[in-house]
Design an enzyme around this catalytic site. Sequence first.
Site, PDB file in Angstrom:
ATOM      1  N   GLU A 108       0.830  -1.200   0.000  1.00  0.00           N
ATOM      2  CA  GLU A 108       0.000   0.000   0.000  1.00  0.00           C
ATOM      3  C   GLU A 108       0.869   1.255   0.000  1.00  0.00           C
ATOM      4  O   GLU A 108       0.647   2.183  -0.789  1.00  0.00           O
ATOM      5  CB  GLU A 108      -0.921   0.006   1.225  1.00  0.00           C
ATOM      6  CG  GLU A 108      -1.994  -1.061   1.208  1.00  0.00           C
ATOM      7  CD  GLU A 108      -1.571  -2.330   1.913  1.00  0.00           C
ATOM      8  OE1 GLU A 108      -2.444  -3.056   2.395  1.00  0.00           O
ATOM      9  OE2 GLU A 108      -0.346  -2.598   1.967  1.00  0.00           O
ATOM     10  N   SER A 134      14.612 -45.243  -8.956  1.00  0.00           N
ATOM     11  CA  SER A 134      13.509 -44.314  -9.226  1.00  0.00           C
ATOM     12  C   SER A 134      13.889 -43.144 -10.126  1.00  0.00           C
ATOM     13  O   SER A 134      13.092 -42.210 -10.279  1.00  0.00           O
ATOM     14  CB  SER A 134      12.974 -43.751  -7.902  1.00  0.00           C
ATOM     15  OG  SER A 134      13.993 -43.059  -7.203  1.00  0.00           O
ATOM     16  N   THR A 150      14.770 -42.466   2.294  1.00  0.00           N
ATOM     17  CA  THR A 150      15.051 -41.636   1.125  1.00  0.00           C
ATOM     18  C   THR A 150      16.511 -41.227   1.094  1.00  0.00           C
ATOM     19  O   THR A 150      17.147 -41.222   0.023  1.00  0.00           O
ATOM     20  CB  THR A 150      14.147 -40.388   1.142  1.00  0.00           C
ATOM     21  OG1 THR A 150      12.781 -40.793   1.101  1.00  0.00           O
ATOM     22  CG2 THR A 150      14.440 -39.494  -0.043  1.00  0.00           C
ATOM     23  N   GLY A 152       6.591 -43.968   0.929  1.00  0.00           N
ATOM     24  CA  GLY A 152       5.315 -44.417   1.464  1.00  0.00           C
ATOM     25  C   GLY A 152       5.343 -44.774   2.931  1.00  0.00           C
ATOM     26  O   GLY A 152       4.343 -44.607   3.642  1.00  0.00           O
ATOM     27  N   ALA A 203       2.476 -42.503   5.101  1.00  0.00           N
ATOM     28  CA  ALA A 203       1.269 -43.036   5.731  1.00  0.00           C
ATOM     29  C   ALA A 203       1.042 -42.462   7.124  1.00  0.00           C
ATOM     30  O   ALA A 203      -0.048 -41.939   7.409  1.00  0.00           O
ATOM     31  CB  ALA A 203       1.312 -44.558   5.757  1.00  0.00           C
TER      32      ALA A 203
END
Length: 727
Positions: free
Chosen positions: A128, A256, A284, A379, A383
């Site tokens: 503003e 992957s 991972t 996964g 979960a």
Amino acid sequence: MALAPPQDAAAGLVLVSGQRRPLRARISGCPNQHLPPIAFPEASKLHSHTCRLKRRRTQGSIAALPYSNGHQHLTESDLELLRHAANIADSSAGLVQPHPNCGCVLTSADGRILAEAFQQAQGTMSPEEQALQAAGGQSRGCTAYVNMETGLIEGDEAPLAALIQAGVSRVVVGMRYPLRHLRGKAIARLRQAGLTVDLLGETSCSASPEEAMSALQACLSVNEALLHRAATGRPLGILKYAMTLDGKIATNAGHSAWVSSTASRQRVFEARSRSDAVIVGGNTVRQDNPRLTTRRDGGHAPVRMVMSRTLDLPEDANLWDTSSAPTIVMTQRKARTNFQRKLQAQGVEVVQFDFLTPEAVAAYCQERGFLQCLWECGGKLAAPAIAGGAIHKAMAFIAPKIIGGVKAPSPVGELGNVEMTQALVLSDTHWEAIGSDLLMTGYLPASGGLPALQRCLDQGCSVRPLAQVLDFSAAGPGAAISSRDDGSQASTSGGASESFVGDDSGYRRTPNSADHKVAGFYKTWERWGALSNFSPHYIDMPEGPVTSSSEPSSSQEHQNGHVRQKRRWGSIEHFYQAQKFAGVDHEEVAALTEAIASASCPEEAARQGRRAQRCQPHLVRPDWDTAKLAVMQAALHAKFTTHAGPLKLLLSTAEQAGSSLEVVEISPNDFFWGRGVDGSGKNHLGRLLMDLRQDLRGNAHCASLSHPALHQNGLQDHAGQLHAGHR
């Protein structure tokens, strides 16, 4: 038509003079003009972090402003301007740490854009003010369009004052500010000043329901993270994964690279840049050894967080390199203590929990002031994160590939469902083609979608029951332990869990006194945010290093009988970071100091100062560990004796229910200036503020707050012997 009043978004502002005309031709060229229903915010275009200000000259004299509180109906042009305000508000995404997104556009009576601006980061001038300054006197009699009610910093009404003093006559608001401590305050203040304020969902609308909902969705989407934080008491948790057409995220062997296309991976990099943290599990790290960076120079680098109860992690993982982005390892008490020390020596922060769960990590991220966390886990971790309510949104890339394999992993592990009727149904889903892949986004039941959160805030309720909200200052099953700079640990003993309201009020409970309240501050947009070093309040300080905290502030202005020249700093954080190198005779110091001083926001100043302190320790002044308290003391005195808004807020902490609140910096990772994750930190910043409060309460100017600079009183040094620490 009637819509539920909006709850959250960024404050984009559009000003339109006197006679309003349709602006379709000009607005239609803006990126992301028509947002899909509750779509994940578009990140394909990174805007310049420099605020865009366009000026146009107009002729004619400025007439006096006739104020009116008469309500009008919202038209299709009004809704287009609200959508455009939301688009502008998103301009800083990915460039700085997530914050309440705000933007501003100023147009003339004939639809020409006079100026447009956006909130670059926390602690910078409001859009503003920027837009109105750029427009000058041309803004008198205009209509201001804000996609979110103004509400950046409690105790600082500069944006509202700018609107009022510039002669704006009407303000159209897309939604109320989500956080409770500011919700509805700006609207009431503007109406009290005589401005007409029309709110989408409350003011009648002549446009179609579809147009009205499109404008509302644009306002909600651009600040979906803030909306989730306000309504759920947790940062927005997004589960990102890429899977093949048959639902696999890797082969039987765990390979992957890559399931998704290059274009999809680029979208992931952009999603990371919009997040405070990227969270993965130990599997991972062991299988993929990721870097989890944004793959670009400059811009915001999110914290990489690794969850591992046993710390069974490789000792040479890419994530242990903290030169490009910080890393935090979340683990359980006493897990591989030798490995913890090795990680700390490499610059990795380690936080221990009594029992590590996704919900405990999400609560910690809330305490750390995060707005959005990107879960890029497998996964096995996804979960329990879904079951625990840590994840609110899915971001699923589906590749036109088939892997097969009975043992090939899927994106989400066991949830315990045995019937299809137990499946979690996503709401507000959106599909988009990304190269050869499809991207699906949608909200899980933990969220319910943005309109549902909006209605929840309108009713004054919280999505998450209070009993499920952890308080890290109290003992509990998920109590956290953070490693200090000296390698020791601060822990919380066992006991019953204590709850707090996740509304960003700034209040926290101490471990042993449920009735003891504190004024807790950290982020500038929280309840007591104007007390933060990152608030957008300049200070004028004498050149050269601040040395002795025992000297009165006024004596710092003189040296060898001469008055020292003063320099203006954009915030306390700018000055504090530059002081780390003040007085050091080295050719690189001058350039470093100028870089910090010219940093576009406190966040950037802190980044530069901390990086130089970490990577170039020879540039740090030798007395820094003992001088930094004096530096902060002098800077606080300058700020609160210059700016009436922050001073009024500080003094208000001494007027709560007849007693003074304890002022505490509630940073969970700072044990020197703040309280630390378990409340055992020194809280030197809060203590300095309480000393300043005591000194200034008796000052004659404080009663009226009518003078911009209060009497210069020195602050008493309460530090004694200080342990070395970094900020």
